[in-house]
Design a protein around this motif. Structure first.
Motif, PDB file in Angstrom:
ATOM      1  N   TRP A 165       7.533   2.851  -3.795  1.00 40.54           N
ATOM      2  CA  TRP A 165       7.476   2.539  -5.216  1.00 40.54           C
ATOM      3  C   TRP A 165       6.002   2.448  -5.597  1.00 40.54           C
ATOM      4  O   TRP A 165       5.147   2.339  -4.713  1.00 40.54           O
ATOM      5  N   PRO A 166       5.679   2.428  -6.871  1.00 39.25           N
ATOM      6  CA  PRO A 166       4.256   2.349  -7.258  1.00 39.25           C
ATOM      7  C   PRO A 166       3.556   1.092  -6.724  1.00 39.25           C
ATOM      8  O   PRO A 166       2.356   1.100  -6.513  1.00 39.25           O
ATOM      9  N   TRP A 167       4.287   0.030  -6.476  1.00 36.73           N
ATOM     10  CA  TRP A 167       3.684  -1.242  -6.085  1.00 36.73           C
ATOM     11  C   TRP A 167       3.825  -1.582  -4.598  1.00 36.73           C
ATOM     12  O   TRP A 167       3.200  -2.521  -4.121  1.00 36.73           O
ATOM     13  N   GLU A 168       4.661  -0.831  -3.841  1.00 33.29           N
ATOM     14  CA  GLU A 168       4.850  -1.138  -2.425  1.00 33.29           C
ATOM     15  C   GLU A 168       5.508   0.024  -1.704  1.00 33.29           C
ATOM     16  O   GLU A 168       6.011   0.954  -2.328  1.00 33.29           O
ATOM     17  N   LYS A 169       5.508  -0.083  -0.374  1.00 27.15           N
ATOM     18  CA  LYS A 169       6.284   0.857   0.437  1.00 27.15           C
ATOM     19  C   LYS A 169       7.116   0.055   1.427  1.00 27.15           C
ATOM     20  O   LYS A 169       6.720  -1.012   1.880  1.00 27.15           O
ATOM     21  N   ARG A 195       0.849  -1.200   0.000  1.00 26.25           N
ATOM     22  CA  ARG A 195       0.000   0.000   0.000  1.00 26.25           C
ATOM     23  C   ARG A 195       0.883   1.248   0.000  1.00 26.25           C
ATOM     24  O   ARG A 195       1.098   1.863   1.043  1.00 26.25           O
ATOM     25  N   PRO A 196       1.408   1.636  -1.173  1.00 21.51           N
ATOM     26  CA  PRO A 196       2.339   2.765  -1.205  1.00 21.51           C
ATOM     27  C   PRO A 196       1.713   4.112  -0.881  1.00 21.51           C
ATOM     28  O   PRO A 196       2.417   5.058  -0.535  1.00 21.51           O
ATOM     29  N   ASP A 197       0.402   4.240  -0.937  1.00 18.12           N
ATOM     30  CA  ASP A 197      -0.227   5.530  -0.669  1.00 18.12           C
ATOM     31  C   ASP A 197      -0.484   5.765   0.824  1.00 18.12           C
ATOM     32  O   ASP A 197      -0.814   6.875   1.220  1.00 18.12           O
ATOM     33  N   ALA A 198      -0.339   4.757   1.658  1.00 23.33           N
ATOM     34  CA  ALA A 198      -0.529   4.910   3.108  1.00 23.33           C
ATOM     35  C   ALA A 198       0.823   5.245   3.724  1.00 23.33           C
ATOM     36  O   ALA A 198       1.593   4.366   4.077  1.00 23.33           O
ATOM     37  N   TRP A 199       1.114   6.527   3.840  1.00 26.66           N
ATOM     38  CA  TRP A 199       2.432   7.009   4.257  1.00 26.66           C
ATOM     39  C   TRP A 199       2.509   7.173   5.774  1.00 26.66           C
ATOM     40  O   TRP A 199       1.637   7.810   6.362  1.00 26.66           O
ATOM     41  N   PRO A 200       3.521   6.625   6.443  1.00 24.41           N
ATOM     42  CA  PRO A 200       3.627   6.780   7.899  1.00 24.41           C
ATOM     43  C   PRO A 200       4.047   8.204   8.278  1.00 24.41           C
ATOM     44  O   PRO A 200       4.821   8.840   7.557  1.00 24.41           O
ATOM     45  N   ALA A 201       3.529   8.684   9.380  1.00 29.42           N
ATOM     46  CA  ALA A 201       3.877  10.033   9.837  1.00 29.42           C
ATOM     47  C   ALA A 201       3.848  10.086  11.360  1.00 29.42           C
ATOM     48  O   ALA A 201       2.987   9.477  11.990  1.00 29.42           O
ATOM     49  N   LEU A 202       4.798  10.820  11.908  1.00 26.63           N
ATOM     50  CA  LEU A 202       4.800  11.055  13.352  1.00 26.63           C
ATOM     51  C   LEU A 202       3.546  11.837  13.723  1.00 26.63           C
ATOM     52  O   LEU A 202       3.135  12.741  13.007  1.00 26.63           O
ATOM     53  N   GLN A 203       2.951  11.470  14.835  1.00 29.36           N
ATOM     54  CA  GLN A 203       1.763  12.170  15.328  1.00 29.36           C
ATOM     55  C   GLN A 203       2.062  12.744  16.699  1.00 29.36           C
ATOM     56  O   GLN A 203       2.985  12.317  17.386  1.00 29.36           O
TER      57      GLN A 203
END
Length: 128
Positions: free
Chosen positions: A112-116, A77-85
């Motif tokens: 990448w387009p297919w993974e993170k 899921r490359p569009d689900a980007w981790p971020a500090l909260q």
């Protein structure tokens, strides 16, 4: 040589990844980094399970140098980007990546387009 483990996207993946990482680090004789690595892999795998719908999660453990071990968690899921909260004192969640940030030399995400790949570098302390 990196070690790789593929786990199904289930709640059992986090403890399974933790036990696997501890076992590999013990086999490698890197006991000084086991606790932090167990904490980091638990958080990263839990995030992949919670925030993606990928069928599997891949965990890679790699010795980068005598002083560094890299832990990588891969999901599709490359569009689900981790971020500090910033979590308030009474909130139940939102501290995981802050903990990862606190116990690692560095961490980040490569997409990448297919993974993170979320990676974390842990410092190997020499035996005293």
């Amino acid at each position: 040589m990196p070690r790789v483990r593929v786990l199904p996207r289930q709640t059992s993946a986090s403890p399974e990844a933790r036990y696997w990482v501890v076992g590999v680090l013990t086999e490698w004789g890197l006991t000084s980094v086991r606790d932090d690595a167990a904490l980091v892999v638990t958080e990263l795998v839990s995030n992949a399970i919670k925030h993606t719908e990928t069928p599997t999660v891949q965990v890679i453990l790699r010795r980068m140098s005598p002083g560094t071990v890299r832990l990588i968690v891969i999901d599709k899921r490359p569009d689900a980007w981790p971020a500090l909260q910033s979590a308030g004192p009474l909130e139940c969640g939102g501290r995981g990546l802050a903990v990862v940030d606190a116990v690692t030399k560095s961490w980040g995400c490569t997409r990448w387009p297919w993974e993170k790949r979320v990676w974390a570098d842990l410092e190997v302390k020499s035996a005293s």
